[in-house]
Design a protein around this motif. Structure first.
Motif, PDB file in Angstrom:
ATOM      1  N   LYS A   1      -8.262   6.761   2.303  1.00  0.00           N
ATOM      2  CA  LYS A   1      -6.942   6.213   1.976  1.00  0.00           C
ATOM      3  C   LYS A   1      -7.010   4.710   1.740  1.00  0.00           C
ATOM      4  CE  LYS A   1      -4.143   9.742   4.236  1.00  0.00           C
ATOM      5  NZ  LYS A   1      -3.149  10.006   5.280  1.00  0.00           N
TER       6      LYS A   1
ATOM      7  N   ALA B   1      -5.998   2.933  -1.687  1.00  0.00           N
ATOM      8  CA  ALA B   1      -4.891   1.973  -1.648  1.00  0.00           C
ATOM      9  C   ALA B   1      -5.288   0.620  -2.229  1.00  0.00           C
ATOM     10  CB  ALA B   1      -4.401   1.799  -0.213  1.00  0.00           C
TER      11      ALA B   1
ATOM     12  N   THR C   1      -5.361   5.721   9.898  1.00  0.00           N
ATOM     13  CA  THR C   1      -5.628   5.852   8.469  1.00  0.00           C
ATOM     14  C   THR C   1      -7.047   6.364   8.298  1.00  0.00           C
ATOM     15  OG1 THR C   1      -5.425   4.766   6.321  1.00  0.00           O
ATOM     16  CG2 THR C   1      -6.468   3.494   8.092  1.00  0.00           C
TER      17      THR C   1
ATOM     18  N   ILE D   1       0.852  -1.177   0.000  1.00  0.00           N
ATOM     19  CA  ILE D   1       0.000   0.000   0.000  1.00  0.00           C
ATOM     20  C   ILE D   1       0.892   1.233   0.000  1.00  0.00           C
ATOM     21  CG2 ILE D   1      -1.921  -1.170   1.134  1.00  0.00           C
ATOM     22  CD1 ILE D   1      -1.144   0.218   3.725  1.00  0.00           C
ATOM     23  N   PRO D   2       0.383   2.372  -0.445  1.00  0.00           N
ATOM     24  CA  PRO D   2       1.196   3.593  -0.464  1.00  0.00           C
ATOM     25  C   PRO D   2       1.720   3.942   0.928  1.00  0.00           C
ATOM     26  CG  PRO D   2      -0.861   3.917  -1.653  1.00  0.00           C
ATOM     27  CD  PRO D   2      -0.951   2.586  -0.976  1.00  0.00           C
TER      28      PRO D   2
ATOM     29  N   ALA E   1      -0.542   5.840   3.367  1.00  0.00           N
ATOM     30  CA  ALA E   1      -1.853   5.280   3.702  1.00  0.00           C
ATOM     31  C   ALA E   1      -2.048   5.141   5.208  1.00  0.00           C
ATOM     32  CB  ALA E   1      -2.054   3.929   3.024  1.00  0.00           C
TER      33      ALA E   1
END
Length: 64
Positions: A24, A28, A20, A6-7, A10
């Motif tokens: 997000k 993601a 989070t 995941i980014p 996130a």
């Protein structure tokens, strides 16, 4: 083996908690936000757990 990352933005650390947002998470994992929020609402957990771990935040609403 397929590993999905995941980014990095996130999840953020706040004090001693990892935090989070549903936006997000939706981004993601390529899901629609309304489906993520529906899933959160349908979790099989107590109201006490839900209120302690999930909260509603409207970023475009000014604080009053």
């Amino acid at each position: 083996m397929n590993i999905q990352l995941i980014p990095s933005n996130a999840i953020t650390a706040t004090d001693t908690k990892l935090v989070t947002t549903s936006l997000k998470i939706a981004d993601a994992f390529g899901k629609q936000h309304r489906n993520v929020t529906a899933k959160i609402k349908s979790l099989d957990c107590s109201q006490a757990f839900r209120s302690a771990n999930f909260s509603t935040h409207h970023p475009n609403t000014p604080n009053t």
